[in-house]
Design an enzyme around this catalytic site. Structure first.
Site, PDB file in Angstrom:
ATOM      1  N   GLU A 160       0.776  -1.253   0.000  1.00  7.81           N
ATOM      2  CA  GLU A 160       0.000   0.000   0.000  1.00  7.81           C
ATOM      3  C   GLU A 160       0.805   1.300   0.000  1.00  7.81           C
ATOM      4  O   GLU A 160       0.767   2.070   0.981  1.00  7.81           O
ATOM      5  CB  GLU A 160      -0.935   0.034   1.212  1.00  7.81           C
ATOM      6  CG  GLU A 160      -2.012  -1.013   1.208  1.00  7.81           C
ATOM      7  CD  GLU A 160      -3.026  -0.810   2.343  1.00  7.81           C
ATOM      8  OE1 GLU A 160      -2.895   0.163   3.103  1.00  7.81           O
ATOM      9  OE2 GLU A 160      -3.959  -1.613   2.450  1.00  7.81           O
ATOM     10  N   GLU A 374      -6.102  -8.097   1.171  1.00  9.35           N
ATOM     11  CA  GLU A 374      -6.702  -7.694   2.451  1.00  9.35           C
ATOM     12  C   GLU A 374      -8.145  -7.281   2.197  1.00  9.35           C
ATOM     13  O   GLU A 374      -8.441  -6.574   1.231  1.00  9.35           O
ATOM     14  CB  GLU A 374      -5.991  -6.471   3.072  1.00  9.35           C
ATOM     15  CG  GLU A 374      -4.704  -6.768   3.787  1.00  9.35           C
ATOM     16  CD  GLU A 374      -4.075  -5.510   4.400  1.00  9.35           C
ATOM     17  OE1 GLU A 374      -4.824  -4.625   4.878  1.00  9.35           O
ATOM     18  OE2 GLU A 374      -2.845  -5.427   4.374  1.00  9.35           O
TER      19      GLU A 374
HETATM   20  C1  BGP Z   1      -4.408  -1.684   5.644  1.00  6.67           C
HETATM   21  C2  BGP Z   1      -3.037  -2.066   6.128  1.00  6.67           C
HETATM   22  C3  BGP Z   1      -3.031  -2.977   7.316  1.00  6.67           C
HETATM   23  C4  BGP Z   1      -4.164  -2.744   8.311  1.00  6.67           C
HETATM   24  C5  BGP Z   1      -5.486  -2.500   7.630  1.00  6.67           C
HETATM   25  C6  BGP Z   1      -6.588  -2.063   8.556  1.00  6.67           C
HETATM   26  O1  BGP Z   1      -4.364  -0.445   5.047  1.00  6.67           O
HETATM   27  O2  BGP Z   1      -2.304  -2.698   5.116  1.00  6.67           O
HETATM   28  O3  BGP Z   1      -1.764  -2.931   7.868  1.00  6.67           O
HETATM   29  O4  BGP Z   1      -3.828  -1.843   9.263  1.00  6.67           O
HETATM   30  O5  BGP Z   1      -5.375  -1.537   6.629  1.00  6.67           O
HETATM   31  O6  BGP Z   1      -6.444  -0.703   8.828  1.00  6.67           O
HETATM   32  P1  BGP Z   1      -6.711  -0.061  10.217  1.00  6.67           P
HETATM   33  O7  BGP Z   1      -5.862  -0.848  11.166  1.00  6.67           O
HETATM   34  O8  BGP Z   1      -6.271   1.349  10.074  1.00  6.67           O
HETATM   35  O9  BGP Z   1      -8.140  -0.185  10.462  1.00  6.67           O
END
Ligand code: BGP
Length: 475
Positions: A160, A374
């Site tokens: 990302e 993800e």
């Molecule tokens: C994505 C990242 C993860 C994780 C996820 C959830 O952007 O790759 O590392 O953090 O988001 O995000 P958050 O923890 O901010 O809810």
């Protein structure tokens, strides 16, 4: 129709800094998060989900619950505590042991080389804005290929780029906490793509076995109404956050329609993008050789025009309705009352995933193959009687898998799905009460508890059949 192919991966994702804890153990060096979080004093990442010690149990849970793939990342500062220099044998051994444990449990590791955790020493030199960082990243990646490629089939160069630069230079909730510097964000994305491309080149030239890809967060952007200015705002944000990176990684150059908007945004924000012809050579080569694209998808956004100064409020506490996201020369994200959202104001819109997959297949028809690397729902889970009744999460995942199946039925090559996250983990800017895991973690005892979604996931993975919450409840 609701059957997945035999080789479809039903995986779950983690990231080193969010899961491992052990930030001071085994000779690990600092990342840019360590002192920042300590000084802020709000969230403590030092133990996180204790994956550093608990990984045998976590991988055994994977096997028991049908999770046949895992995204994990190698913490750069465990291998090179200062980012460069002498490698740390302790760190090297840890990842051998972790990867071996994955293989022992028949869980395919997808290994990320950079997941938000630049070593502090390189961060201080300018992070992705400095050439030294890019060179060091290439060296670190080469080291990992040499060390682990006999047991890793899937590599991810960077996780990302958009979230990194938005966090560092626009929203300001990642160090160095700079706000609204869109030109820095665009430059940094470009530099990350160059680093990625140089790593792909080495991987391919050396003929390492396995496949290599990059992961982008890709959220669809829609105008909130019929106004042409809203359409323009949606287009602007799409171009800056999505298309710029996709052009760079799947074509190897930024196309005219992309640069048209990027230049306008840069002009409004008084910046320029510096590039060289050599960089585009390596970008083009990497684009031709890329084995897969990973897509992280959580939400989509609805926009209207915005002419004021940039203004953002990050909802990191789960106080619904508190987000503001308005960028000068781009647009403003606005609430669409017809679309549900999480407590952190992330609109839940599976159609946005389907639209994104279709867009990719049309604009980049040579994309090769896709993984959803993800997707998941952050919620304030409650542990009751040793489990969590996370029906909302099951419905969320069901709807997104349904969108994926629709894409597959249209001939789009999606080969796997990784739920974020395997177990509850540390969230960079939201701490510990925003939980995503299939397994609930009691952060005091580090005990794991399978949530209802873990049982649902097991049924899904073993039958390869998408099953609704209602049908699951009646089994
Ligand atoms: C994505 C990242 C993860 C994780 C996820 C959830 O952007 O790759 O590392 O953090 O988001 O995000 P958050 O923890 O901010 O809810």
């Amino acid at each position: 129709m609701n059957q997945f192919e035999e080789d479809f991966i039903f995986g779950a994702a983690t990231a080193a800094y969010q899961a491992e804890g052990a930030v001071n153990l085994g000779g690990k060096g600092k990342t840019y998060w360590d002192d920042y979080l300590k000084n802020q004093g709000v969230f403590d990442p030092s133990v996180a989900s204790d994956f550093y010690h608990q990984y045998p149990e976590d991988l055994s849970l994977c096997q028991q619950f049908g999770v046949n793939g895992i995204r994990l990342s190698i913490a750069w500062s465990r291998i090179f505590p200062d980012g460069t220099g002498e490698p740390n044998q302790n760190g090297i051994d840890f990842y051998h042991a972790l990867i071996d444990e994955c293989l022992k449990n028949k869980v395919e590791p997808f290994v990320t080389l950079h997941h938000f955790d630049t070593p502090e020493a390189l961060y201080k030199k300018g992070d992705w804005l400095s050439n030294e960082m890019v060179d060091a990243y290439v060296d670190f990646s080469s080291f990992c290929f040499k060390e682990y490629s006999s047991k890793v089939n899937y590599w991810i160069t960077i996780n990302e780029p958009w979230s990194v630069v938005a966090g560092q230079y626009i929203i300001g909730h990642f160090p160095p906490n700079i706000n609204y510097d869109i030109p820095k964000a665009i430059q940094s994305m470009h530099n990350m793509l160059v680093g990625h491309a140089r790593v792909v080149k080495i991987f391919k030239e050396t003929n390492y076995p396995g496949e290599i890809g990059i992961v982008h967060i890709l959220e669809s952007k829609y105008p909130i109404d019929e106004l042409p200015s809203s359409a323009q705002a949606a287009k602007n944000e799409h171009l800056v956050a999505n298309q710029f990176l996709l052009d760079g990684s799947l074509i190897g150059s930024y196309q005219e329609d992309t640069m048209d908007i990027i230049n306008k945004v840069l002009e409004k924000n008084k910046g320029v993008l510096k590039t060289t012809p050599e960089e585009f050579e390596v970008l083009t080569l990497a684009a031709e050789q890329l084995d897969f694209l990973g897509i992280n998808y959580y939400a989509s956004h609805f926009l209207s025009a915005y002419d004021g100064e940039s203004l953002i409020h990050h909802n990191g506490s789960g106080e619904k309705g508190s987000s503001i996201f308005a960028l000068k020369g781009i647009g403003e994200r606005v609430n669409n009352p017809a679309i549900p959202a999480t407590d952190w104001d992330w609109p839940i819109y599976p159609q946005g995933l389907l639209d994104m997959l279709v867009y990719i297949s049309k604009r980049y028809p040579h994309y090769n193959k896709l993984y959803i690397t993800e997707n998941g729902m952050g919620d304030k889970d409650i542990l009751e009687n040793g489990t969590v009744a996370d029906d909302n999460r099951i419905e969320y995942v069901f709807l997104h898998l349904e969108a994926i199946q629709q894409a597959i039925s249209q001939g789009i090559n999606v080969k796997g799905y990784f739920i974020w996250s395997l177990m509850d983990v540390f969230s960079w800017t939201n701490g510990y009460n925003k939980r995503y895991g299939l397994f609930y973690v009691d952060f005091d005892t580090q005990k794991r508890y399978p949530k209802k979604s873990a049982h649902w996931f097991k049924t899904l993975s073993s039958s390869k059949q998408l099953i609704s919450l209602d049908s699951f409840n009646s089994i």
